[in-house]
Design a protein around this motif. Structure first.
Motif, PDB file in Angstrom:
ATOM      1  N   THR A 101      12.202   0.998   5.135  1.00 28.14           N
ATOM      2  CA  THR A 101      13.180  -0.522   5.171  1.00 28.14           C
ATOM      3  C   THR A 101      12.300  -1.568   5.900  1.00 28.14           C
ATOM      4  O   THR A 101      13.338  -3.051   5.757  1.00 28.14           O
ATOM      5  N   ARG A 102      10.845  -1.835   6.024  1.00 25.71           N
ATOM      6  CA  ARG A 102      10.510  -3.078   5.825  1.00 25.71           C
ATOM      7  C   ARG A 102       9.238  -3.689   4.608  1.00 25.71           C
ATOM      8  O   ARG A 102       9.011  -3.638   4.151  1.00 25.71           O
ATOM      9  N   VAL A 103      10.852  -4.240   4.005  1.00 30.69           N
ATOM     10  CA  VAL A 103       9.856  -4.530   2.358  1.00 30.69           C
ATOM     11  C   VAL A 103       9.181  -5.805   2.711  1.00 30.69           C
ATOM     12  O   VAL A 103       8.039  -5.602   1.706  1.00 30.69           O
ATOM     13  N   ASP A 104       9.247  -6.174   3.970  1.00 32.38           N
ATOM     14  CA  ASP A 104       7.745  -6.928   3.983  1.00 32.38           C
ATOM     15  C   ASP A 104       6.948  -6.265   3.526  1.00 32.38           C
ATOM     16  O   ASP A 104       5.627  -6.845   2.809  1.00 32.38           O
ATOM     17  N   ASN A 105       6.718  -5.475   4.545  1.00 31.98           N
ATOM     18  CA  ASN A 105       5.682  -4.206   4.471  1.00 31.98           C
ATOM     19  C   ASN A 105       5.306  -3.811   3.254  1.00 31.98           C
ATOM     20  O   ASN A 105       3.771  -3.944   2.044  1.00 31.98           O
ATOM     21  N   ILE A 106       6.294  -3.002   2.376  1.00 33.26           N
ATOM     22  CA  ILE A 106       6.092  -3.122   1.677  1.00 33.26           C
ATOM     23  C   ILE A 106       5.821  -3.540  -0.266  1.00 33.26           C
ATOM     24  O   ILE A 106       4.178  -3.831  -0.776  1.00 33.26           O
ATOM     25  N   THR A 107       6.241  -4.530   0.009  1.00 30.17           N
ATOM     26  CA  THR A 107       5.740  -5.912  -1.072  1.00 30.17           C
ATOM     27  C   THR A 107       3.821  -6.382  -0.461  1.00 30.17           C
ATOM     28  O   THR A 107       2.997  -6.547  -1.651  1.00 30.17           O
ATOM     29  N   SER A 108       3.771  -6.155   0.763  1.00 28.09           N
ATOM     30  CA  SER A 108       2.282  -6.704   1.075  1.00 28.09           C
ATOM     31  C   SER A 108       1.543  -6.094   0.331  1.00 28.09           C
ATOM     32  O   SER A 108      -0.191  -5.344   0.045  1.00 28.09           O
ATOM     33  N   TRP A 109       2.322  -4.890   0.523  1.00 31.03           N
ATOM     34  CA  TRP A 109       0.484  -3.277  -0.092  1.00 31.03           C
ATOM     35  C   TRP A 109       0.600  -4.030  -1.390  1.00 31.03           C
ATOM     36  O   TRP A 109      -0.091  -3.473  -2.107  1.00 31.03           O
ATOM     37  N   PHE A 110       1.720  -4.022  -2.035  1.00 29.96           N
ATOM     38  CA  PHE A 110       1.850  -4.986  -3.409  1.00 29.96           C
ATOM     39  C   PHE A 110       0.682  -5.404  -4.129  1.00 29.96           C
ATOM     40  O   PHE A 110      -0.276  -5.149  -5.207  1.00 29.96           O
ATOM     41  N   VAL A 111       1.050  -6.438  -2.937  1.00 31.70           N
ATOM     42  CA  VAL A 111       0.442  -7.681  -3.487  1.00 31.70           C
ATOM     43  C   VAL A 111      -1.518  -7.848  -3.165  1.00 31.70           C
ATOM     44  O   VAL A 111      -2.476  -8.207  -4.082  1.00 31.70           O
ATOM     45  N   LYS A 112      -1.219  -6.697  -2.312  1.00 36.05           N
ATOM     46  CA  LYS A 112      -2.834  -6.368  -1.774  1.00 36.05           C
ATOM     47  C   LYS A 112      -3.620  -5.602  -2.624  1.00 36.05           C
ATOM     48  O   LYS A 112      -5.051  -5.607  -3.231  1.00 36.05           O
ATOM     49  N   GLU A 113      -2.899  -4.504  -3.216  1.00 34.35           N
ATOM     50  CA  GLU A 113      -4.050  -3.788  -4.044  1.00 34.35           C
ATOM     51  C   GLU A 113      -3.857  -4.751  -5.672  1.00 34.35           C
ATOM     52  O   GLU A 113      -4.698  -4.364  -6.444  1.00 34.35           O
ATOM     53  N   ILE A 114      -3.133  -5.235  -5.959  1.00 34.97           N
ATOM     54  CA  ILE A 114      -2.746  -6.600  -7.193  1.00 34.97           C
ATOM     55  C   ILE A 114      -4.200  -7.269  -7.183  1.00 34.97           C
ATOM     56  O   ILE A 114      -5.195  -7.440  -7.564  1.00 34.97           O
TER      57      ILE A 114
END
Length: 119
Positions: A101-114
């Motif tokens: 449900t928390r798109v901002d969290n999900i996006t931050s996980w991808f950004v952090k890994e990239i």
């Protein structure tokens, strides 16, 4: 209302009562007060600020399982791997709310890994 009164009203409606717990004592009390499900929902959130990057409390899941109650692993289960670990630790079910449900969290996980320079 007391906890016992709330649980009683829930059960009179033919529903299951779940208790959001922070530790083993919370779970024991919840069971004594009639809760059908004990959840690790509040683990780490009492007296400190948990970060979204913190790991879930698998040890608490193991402790809850020994109480012979239905155990809901909840709180920071944000990957299939962690959900599997919860089941292996003794959880009967796993809530994965923020991972869905928390798109901002999900996006931050991808950004952090990239941005992570390590392979």
């Amino acid at each position: 209302f007391s906890t016992i009164e709330i649980v009683s009203k829930i059960k009179k409606s033919n529903r299951l009562a779940m208790a959001d717990c922070s530790n083993l004592d919370d779970a024991k009390n919840a069971i004594l007060e009639g809760a059908d499900i004990i959840g690790t929902t509040l683990s780490g959130y009492i007296d400190k600020k948990v970060q979204d990057t913190d790991k879930p409390d698998l040890n608490l899941v193991k402790q809850f399982k020994k109480l012979n109650s239905f155990v809901m692993a909840e709180g920071r289960y944000n990957s299939p791997y962690l959900a599997k670990k919860a089941i292996l630790a003794g959880a009967d079910a796993v809530t994965v709310g923020s991972a869905i449900t928390r798109v901002d969290n999900i996006t931050s996980w991808f950004v952090k890994e990239i941005k992570n320079k390590k392979a």
